[in-house]
Design a protein around this motif. Structure first.
Motif, PDB file in Angstrom:
ATOM      1  N   VAL A  20       0.883  -1.057  -0.067  1.00 44.54           N
ATOM      2  CA  VAL A  20      -0.010   0.179   0.085  1.00 44.54           C
ATOM      3  C   VAL A  20       0.961   1.197  -0.044  1.00 44.54           C
ATOM      4  O   VAL A  20       1.562   1.279   0.906  1.00 44.54           O
ATOM      5  CB  VAL A  20      -1.003  -0.013   1.237  1.00 44.54           C
ATOM      6  CG1 VAL A  20      -1.593   1.387   1.363  1.00 44.54           C
ATOM      7  CG2 VAL A  20      -1.944  -1.271   1.292  1.00 44.54           C
ATOM      8  N   VAL A  22       2.193   4.858   0.631  1.00 46.19           N
ATOM      9  CA  VAL A  22       2.000   5.921   1.541  1.00 46.19           C
ATOM     10  C   VAL A  22       2.779   7.126   1.135  1.00 46.19           C
ATOM     11  O   VAL A  22       4.105   6.871   1.177  1.00 46.19           O
ATOM     12  CB  VAL A  22       2.529   5.434   3.160  1.00 46.19           C
ATOM     13  CG1 VAL A  22       2.266   6.530   3.904  1.00 46.19           C
ATOM     14  CG2 VAL A  22       1.755   4.236   3.465  1.00 46.19           C
ATOM     15  N   LEU A 131      -2.940   4.329   6.160  1.00 51.41           N
ATOM     16  CA  LEU A 131      -2.418   3.725   4.941  1.00 51.41           C
ATOM     17  C   LEU A 131      -1.045   2.736   5.471  1.00 51.41           C
ATOM     18  O   LEU A 131      -1.179   1.659   5.011  1.00 51.41           O
ATOM     19  CB  LEU A 131      -1.801   4.623   3.848  1.00 51.41           C
ATOM     20  CG  LEU A 131      -2.922   5.405   3.327  1.00 51.41           C
ATOM     21  CD1 LEU A 131      -2.494   6.501   2.120  1.00 51.41           C
ATOM     22  CD2 LEU A 131      -3.819   4.429   2.472  1.00 51.41           C
ATOM     23  N   ASP A 135      -0.708  -1.160   4.797  1.00 51.40           N
ATOM     24  CA  ASP A 135       0.393  -1.881   4.361  1.00 51.40           C
ATOM     25  C   ASP A 135       1.129  -2.938   5.157  1.00 51.40           C
ATOM     26  O   ASP A 135       1.560  -3.958   4.592  1.00 51.40           O
ATOM     27  CB  ASP A 135       1.521  -0.539   4.108  1.00 51.40           C
ATOM     28  CG  ASP A 135       2.506  -1.166   3.431  1.00 51.40           C
ATOM     29  OD1 ASP A 135       2.479  -1.715   2.246  1.00 51.40           O
ATOM     30  OD2 ASP A 135       3.827  -0.879   3.746  1.00 51.40           O
ATOM     31  N   LEU A 163      -8.143   0.862   4.219  1.00 56.57           N
ATOM     32  CA  LEU A 163      -8.074   1.787   3.231  1.00 56.57           C
ATOM     33  C   LEU A 163      -9.500   2.455   2.809  1.00 56.57           C
ATOM     34  O   LEU A 163      -9.249   3.739   2.495  1.00 56.57           O
ATOM     35  CB  LEU A 163      -8.020   0.767   1.939  1.00 56.57           C
ATOM     36  CG  LEU A 163      -6.434   0.143   1.747  1.00 56.57           C
ATOM     37  CD1 LEU A 163      -6.646  -1.044   0.734  1.00 56.57           C
ATOM     38  CD2 LEU A 163      -5.463   1.172   1.407  1.00 56.57           C
ATOM     39  N   ALA A 166      -8.901   5.255   5.556  1.00 60.73           N
ATOM     40  CA  ALA A 166      -7.837   6.557   5.000  1.00 60.73           C
ATOM     41  C   ALA A 166      -8.762   7.279   3.854  1.00 60.73           C
ATOM     42  O   ALA A 166      -8.469   8.377   3.848  1.00 60.73           O
ATOM     43  CB  ALA A 166      -6.812   5.812   4.365  1.00 60.73           C
ATOM     44  N   SER A 167      -9.204   6.624   3.085  1.00 62.27           N
ATOM     45  CA  SER A 167      -9.994   7.331   1.913  1.00 62.27           C
ATOM     46  C   SER A 167     -10.826   8.361   2.644  1.00 62.27           C
ATOM     47  O   SER A 167     -11.281   9.526   2.103  1.00 62.27           O
ATOM     48  CB  SER A 167     -10.592   6.453   0.885  1.00 62.27           C
ATOM     49  OG  SER A 167     -11.079   7.030  -0.045  1.00 62.27           O
ATOM     50  N   ILE A 201      -4.470  10.240  -4.033  1.00 61.37           N
ATOM     51  CA  ILE A 201      -4.433   9.220  -3.107  1.00 61.37           C
ATOM     52  C   ILE A 201      -5.899   8.813  -2.643  1.00 61.37           C
ATOM     53  O   ILE A 201      -6.031   7.506  -2.178  1.00 61.37           O
ATOM     54  CB  ILE A 201      -3.736   9.872  -1.812  1.00 61.37           C
ATOM     55  CG1 ILE A 201      -2.451  10.559  -2.221  1.00 61.37           C
ATOM     56  CG2 ILE A 201      -3.485   8.785  -0.822  1.00 61.37           C
ATOM     57  CD1 ILE A 201      -1.826  11.242  -1.256  1.00 61.37           C
ATOM     58  N   GLN A 204      -7.024   6.284  -5.420  1.00 64.22           N
ATOM     59  CA  GLN A 204      -6.088   5.230  -5.458  1.00 64.22           C
ATOM     60  C   GLN A 204      -6.094   4.221  -4.387  1.00 64.22           C
ATOM     61  O   GLN A 204      -5.873   3.345  -4.576  1.00 64.22           O
ATOM     62  CB  GLN A 204      -4.659   5.532  -5.759  1.00 64.22           C
ATOM     63  CG  GLN A 204      -3.886   5.969  -4.404  1.00 64.22           C
ATOM     64  CD  GLN A 204      -2.273   6.266  -4.599  1.00 64.22           C
ATOM     65  OE1 GLN A 204      -2.021   7.107  -5.539  1.00 64.22           O
ATOM     66  NE2 GLN A 204      -1.573   5.593  -3.875  1.00 64.22           N
ATOM     67  N   THR A 205      -6.536   4.805  -3.163  1.00 64.81           N
ATOM     68  CA  THR A 205      -6.766   3.968  -1.943  1.00 64.81           C
ATOM     69  C   THR A 205      -7.889   3.015  -2.334  1.00 64.81           C
ATOM     70  O   THR A 205      -7.721   1.754  -1.881  1.00 64.81           O
ATOM     71  CB  THR A 205      -7.034   4.921  -0.884  1.00 64.81           C
ATOM     72  OG1 THR A 205      -5.675   5.584  -0.511  1.00 64.81           O
ATOM     73  CG2 THR A 205      -7.171   4.094   0.450  1.00 64.81           C
ATOM     74  N   GLN A 208      -6.495   0.303  -4.539  1.00 63.98           N
ATOM     75  CA  GLN A 208      -6.009  -0.813  -3.874  1.00 63.98           C
ATOM     76  C   GLN A 208      -6.907  -1.449  -3.111  1.00 63.98           C
ATOM     77  O   GLN A 208      -6.931  -2.972  -3.287  1.00 63.98           O
ATOM     78  CB  GLN A 208      -4.882  -0.061  -2.897  1.00 63.98           C
ATOM     79  CG  GLN A 208      -3.841   0.603  -3.717  1.00 63.98           C
ATOM     80  CD  GLN A 208      -2.594   0.416  -3.003  1.00 63.98           C
ATOM     81  OE1 GLN A 208      -2.113   1.725  -2.372  1.00 63.98           O
ATOM     82  NE2 GLN A 208      -1.932  -0.548  -3.147  1.00 63.98           N
ATOM     83  N   HIS A 259       5.184   8.420  -6.602  1.00 67.27           N
ATOM     84  CA  HIS A 259       3.696   8.132  -6.500  1.00 67.27           C
ATOM     85  C   HIS A 259       3.034   8.092  -8.020  1.00 67.27           C
ATOM     86  O   HIS A 259       2.388   7.207  -8.151  1.00 67.27           O
ATOM     87  CB  HIS A 259       3.037   9.688  -5.916  1.00 67.27           C
ATOM     88  CG  HIS A 259       1.647   9.493  -5.713  1.00 67.27           C
ATOM     89  ND1 HIS A 259       0.941  10.514  -5.493  1.00 67.27           N
ATOM     90  CD2 HIS A 259       0.727   8.469  -5.771  1.00 67.27           C
ATOM     91  CE1 HIS A 259      -0.344  10.071  -5.120  1.00 67.27           C
ATOM     92  NE2 HIS A 259      -0.451   8.898  -5.417  1.00 67.27           N
TER      93      HIS A 259
END
Length: 411
Positions: A20, A22, A131, A135, A163, A166-167, A201, A204-205, A208, A259
């Motif tokens: 993941v 970061v 994140l 990971d 995830l 975090a998003s 981010i 993309q989170t 993932q 990134h």
């Protein structure tokens, strides 16, 4: 006379693994809040703000950011106090110059006199810690050394939950914090807090999370080809959107270049998977053009897979250098199956494909509505200390104090 030999062994460089991504972990720079806020708000409130901010800094530095539970608790307490500084009736929004730095190299990246910037930085740190936790869930501590990653299904599901959380933090930053900060102040923000970077981010989170879901589907015998294709296509959409968010950003700063390469790598993997599963579904059709379309998909998947391997290496070599991760999830399966199926099917239908390849283009991938959504997040309730009767101990109301300070500035 004897000779003495000193043997120096070169210290082995330990490159971390990344599952993941970061982008960067930013932490507060120690600040003298007590000097700035003395006599403006109650002393116990100043002491708590200062103590919690310094605690976040010290714990992050001492543990390298690994004490996630302790840091998250301190950040929540700090935010409940910090919210009071944002209230317009107190007139404290631009009173303190908040400074932050990168945990990795200790370099200060910002100094902004705006309380909402401090709130943004704190919530952003919570997102990065989450994140990082996701990971760690995807990297087993006891590596088998087989070149393949073995992670339990429970850990994968927990990583997906993290995830989404975090998003949610990042979505809140975009929707509820950035909008409160004037554009001229936002223009001074470091790379990691640029709107496009935060949006990339956040998206993309979710990509993932979908990537992990696809891996679980591949391992599940009951999962249909349609489900796998849908997940691969959704993953592709997420990473495509994330890439477009970064296009307007300066990716030469901070971790921007790495990134961007990460997103390209994951985009290519997702596209390879999407074409592979789309090809399998087309191959079940009865018409000859279905077989030709399937072969086109398999060959495209094989080419994309080769490109994704190059993109993976490019990502790992970009600073800060990271290890090439072992295959995991759907890719552990697809790295073997895509070349096999592409070779077999092109031999079976090669004569048809050669006849039609100039006439038929690569089949379009189906479009799907995205499934994953960020978790909802709200700031904690304002600390009761802001409603305390301790305000009376200042000797005059806060507004009067600030007015007096404005009218009688001191050198």
């Amino acid at each position: 006379m004897g000779c003495t030999y000193s043997v120096y062994r070169k210290k082995k460089t330990n490159f971390p693994e990344v599952v993941v991504f970061v982008p960067s972990t930013r932490i507060p720079v120690q600040s003298d809040l007590q000097r700035v806020l003395k006599g403006v708000i109650p002393r116990d409130l100043v002491d708590k703000l200062t103590s919690l901010r310094n605690q976040i800094l010290l714990v992050a530095e001492d543990t390298g950011g690994s004490a996630i539970t302790e840091l998250r608790r301190a950040l929540n307490e700090y935010l409940s106090l910090l919210i009071g500084l944002t209230k317009k009736e107190y007139g404290l929004e631009g009173l303190i110059d908040f400074k932050w730095k990168h945990l990795e190299d200790g370099k200060q990246d910002s100094s902004v006199a705006n309380t909402w910037f401090e709130v943004l930085s704190a919530v952003h740190l919570m997102a990065m810690l989450t994140l990082s936790e996701a990971d760690s869930m995807m990297i087993p501590k006891d590596s088998s050394g087989s070149g393949f990653r073995v992670v339990s299904s429970d850990s994968k599901r927990e990583a997906i939950d993290l995830l989404l959380k975090a998003s949610g933090y990042l979505e809140f930053c975009l929707r509820d914090i950035l909008t409160r900060i004037p554009p001229e102040v936002r223009n001074t923000f470091p790379h990691d807090l640029q709107e496009g970077v935060l949006e990339a981010i956040a998206i993309q989170t979710l990509g993932q999370g979908t990537e992990i879901q696809l891996g679980l589907a591949v391992e599940c015998q009951k999962a249909t080809l349609s489900v796998k294709r849908r997940l691969a296509c959704e993953q592709l959409i997420y990473f495509s959107q994330a890439y477009h968010c970064l296009l307007g950003c300066n990716t030469n700063q901070g971790s921007g270049r790495k990134h961007l390469r990460f997103i390209k790598w994951k985009f290519l993997e997702a596209k390879a998977a999407a074409y592979y599963y789309h090809g399998l579904i087309l191959d079940k059709g009865n018409e000859s053009n279905s077989s030709i379309g399937a072969v086109s998909c398999f060959l495209a998947a094989e080419e994309l897979l080769a490109e994704s391997k190059k993109a993976s290496l490019s990502f790992c070599l970009a600073a800060p250098v990271t290890r090439v991760p072992p295959l995991w999830g759907a890719m552990k399966f697809l790295h073997q199956k895509i070349p096999e199926v592409a070779s077999r099917k092109s031999q079976m239908y090669g004569y048809l494909w050669e006849q039609e390849k100039g006439l038929q283009s690569l089949p379009d991938l189906p479009e799907f509505q995205l499934s994953l959504r960020p978790d909802d997040y709200e700031l904690p309730e304002i600390d009761p200390a802001w409603d305390s009767r301790n305000w009376e101990s200042l000797g005059q109301p806060l507004k009067e104090h600030l007015i007096d300070s404005d009218e009688n500035p001191t050198d």
